[in-house]
Structures are given as C-alpha cells and as structure tokens.
Design an enzyme around this catalytic site. Structure first.
Site, PDB file in Angstrom:
ATOM      1  N   ARG A 237      -1.609  13.549 -34.853  1.00 31.82           N
ATOM      2  CA  ARG A 237      -1.008  12.248 -35.116  1.00 31.82           C
ATOM      3  C   ARG A 237      -1.640  11.674 -36.388  1.00 31.82           C
ATOM      4  O   ARG A 237      -2.856  11.751 -36.578  1.00 31.82           O
ATOM      5  CB  ARG A 237      -1.243  11.271 -33.950  1.00 31.82           C
ATOM      6  N   GLU A 266       3.964   7.043 -41.110  1.00 36.03           N
ATOM      7  CA  GLU A 266       4.934   8.129 -41.114  1.00 36.03           C
ATOM      8  C   GLU A 266       6.331   7.547 -40.947  1.00 36.03           C
ATOM      9  O   GLU A 266       6.518   6.680 -40.091  1.00 36.03           O
ATOM     10  CB  GLU A 266       4.612   9.089 -39.958  1.00 36.03           C
ATOM     11  N   HIS A 285       6.047  16.657 -40.699  1.00 32.13           N
ATOM     12  CA  HIS A 285       5.979  16.689 -39.231  1.00 32.13           C
ATOM     13  C   HIS A 285       6.947  17.731 -38.659  1.00 32.13           C
ATOM     14  O   HIS A 285       7.871  17.406 -37.899  1.00 32.13           O
ATOM     15  CB  HIS A 285       6.271  15.311 -38.633  1.00 32.13           C
TER      16      HIS A 285
END
Length: 324
Positions: A237, A266, A285
């Site tokens: 994360r 993000e 990601h």
C-alpha cells in the site's frame, strides 16, 4: 437478496453468482461512482461486492443499515472500518492466496528493474540517448548473495523470499509480529526487530497488511537507517511510505533505489518527480493483473457473496468474530 457490484469483474465470478440465480446489479459504466451515487445504490442492496478503494467508514455503514455482507475484490481490507462492521455483525471477505504469486512476481520484477536501472535505460533509447559504449556509465548492481529484508512475511512475502532465495541465493531476514516457522524451515529466514531489518537489508520489500499505525512508517528517519546501497520495494500500500521523504532519500544517496507498484497518493500524477529519477521504477498498481489472479479473485469474492446469501460463514472472512 440483492447484490451490487460497483465494477465489472471477470466472468469466472459472475458465472458462479448467476448459477445461483442471485439478483445482481452491476455498475453499467466504466465511470467511478460518486460517493453519493455509490451509497444510494448500496442502500437498495443486501450485499456489496466492492471493487476498488471506496471508503467504507462508519458514515457508510450508518447510511446503509440494510447491508448483510461485504465481499472485497482485494486482499487488503484497510478501506473498511472493521469495528463498524463488527458492531453490526456484518462479515467482510477478501481474496487471499490467489494473487500471492502474481504480486510477488511484480515485487521481484521491480527489484531487478531497480538494480539494473532498466526503466531509466529504456527511456534513454526513447530519448535518442543510447550513445557509444561507456564502461563507467549507468551501472547497476548484482543481487547474488545479498540480504532480502521482508516487512510482513505472509503469503506474498514468502513467495517473494522464495524467488530471491532460488534465483540469487539471497539471505532472508524478516520483521513480523510472530515467527513464520515455514519460512524459517524452508528458507532459513531469520526473524529480526525493525531496526535490524533497516540496517541489514540490501533489498527491503513491504508485504504487510496496511493499518493506521504503519502510516508512512517508511520516512526520512527510517530511510536514514538503511544501507546507502539498499533498494526499497513497495507493492503493498502506498501509505506505507512518505513520498517526499523517499524522493529526498533517492536524490541524496541515502538509499540506492526504489521500486513502487503503489504510490502515496494513488494514482500518481504524471509530473511526479519520482518518475524522472534514474533510480526509481514505478508501475500503476498492477500486482494482481494476470488472468489467473484476477479470475481467482473473482471466484473468491463470489464465494463470499454466496455464503452470505445462503446464511453460511464466508470462506475468506477477515472479521470472523462476527460469527461468535
């Protein structure tokens, strides 16, 4: 019961739900729903299959008192306020195991890409900067016999450590709340405290579940305790690291390089200065972005939904205390 899926998922999961005759509502567009739209639809449904990082906080649960279960299309469950779910006896399910290999593959890819400056060297070709042979330019580093430090040695961390051990004969150290006996037996992994992890890792890779107590744990203070030749990898994360501090560490020779599949915030903006660095490799990601992993995630999420519909325990429940 009625089930809402806020983004389309692979057919493998949809077929399981359709075979059960479940009444499904799927967001028909590729557009991200506003919070108001998202909550309004959830209020009309009994089970939510959530794709993405919608903030399922106390306010969400207050506004959706009809919900009887939440199935996440992810391993991480930090977007859900678990105490709010627990107080309402709402089970929350995730999708463990099925993406461990895919995500560790990306961590392994980033580690090698950083070590050999591959993203930067590819950009040199695009910028017509190949040039003539220079024996001193754009040198990377080899990973043979070096030390991999794993922050959170669970399923994904084990896969990463296994790859590093097999490919490069790397020594494995890790920081967990408890021993991983399987890793210690099979990989000769050594449990260490956090300070030792920072000081001894040539590659430090994060594979833990994020929680608020670890928010920006990797910052200027922790980077300063790492080796100057070390590589920082984050596929867990983005909130684990402070991005400004990481940029400072990379541009002042505090650490050698970084590979990120997650960012803070993000998504990352295209003018983020990290993208211009020769010693930083960033992916958008994509850790679980394989046919195999995403199909597996869809099946796990569907199985969690079906369990709620049938009044059974979720097979992949993260808050099993609701069944007590």
């Amino acid at each position: 019961m009625n089930v809402f899926i806020n983004k389309n998922i692979p057919e493998a999961g949809l077929l399981l739900l359709q075979e059960k005759g479940i009444n499904l509502t799927i967001n028909p567009t590729e557009n991200i729903l506003s919070r108001k739209e998202f909550i309004e639809i959830c209020q009309k449904n009994d089970v939510l299959l959530n794709v993405g990082t919608n903030n399922l906080d106390e306010d969400f649960f207050q506004q959706c008192p009809n919900l009887k279960g939440i199935a996440l299309f992810s391993v991480g469950f930090d977007s859900v306020h678990i105490p709010s779910a627990n107080s309402r006896k709402i089970p929350v399910g995730n999708t463990p195991d099925v993406l461990s290999r895919a995500t560790s593959d990306v961590a392994f890819l980033l580690m090698q890409s950083v070590a050999r400056k591959s993203f930067y060297n590819h950009k040199r070709i695009l910028n017509n900067d190949w040039g003539s042979f220079d024996p001193l330019a754009n040198l990377g580093q080899e990973l043979y016999g070096k030390t991999l430090g794993v922050f959170g040695l669970g399923r994904i961390g084990f896969e990463m450590a296994q790859k590093c051990k097999a490919a490069f004969g790397m020594n494995i150290i890790y920081h967990n709340r408890s021993h991983n006996e399987n890793a210690e037996k099979e990989l000769d992994a050594k449990l260490v405290d956090f300070e030792t992890l920072l000081a001894e890792s040539d590659v430090l890779s994060i594979h833990a579940n994020y929680s608020a107590e670890n928010n920006e744990l990797f910052n200027k203070n922790t980077f300063a305790k790492m080796k100057s030749n070390s590589i920082f990898i984050n596929t867990a994360r983005g909130k684990f690291h402070n991005e400004e501090d990481l940029f400072h560490a990379l541009t002042n020779d505090i650490i050698w390089g970084a590979g990120l599949d997650v960012t803070n915030p993000e998504p990352m903006k295209q003018d983020n200065p990290l993208l211009s660095l020769p010693n930083c490799c960033v992916l958008p990601h994509v850790g679980s972005a394989t046919y195999e992993a995403r199909n597996g995630m869809a099946v796990c999420a569907a199985q969690n939904v079906i369990a709620v519909i049938e009044g059974k325990k979720m097979p992949f429940c993260v808050n099993e205390e609701v069944y007590s």
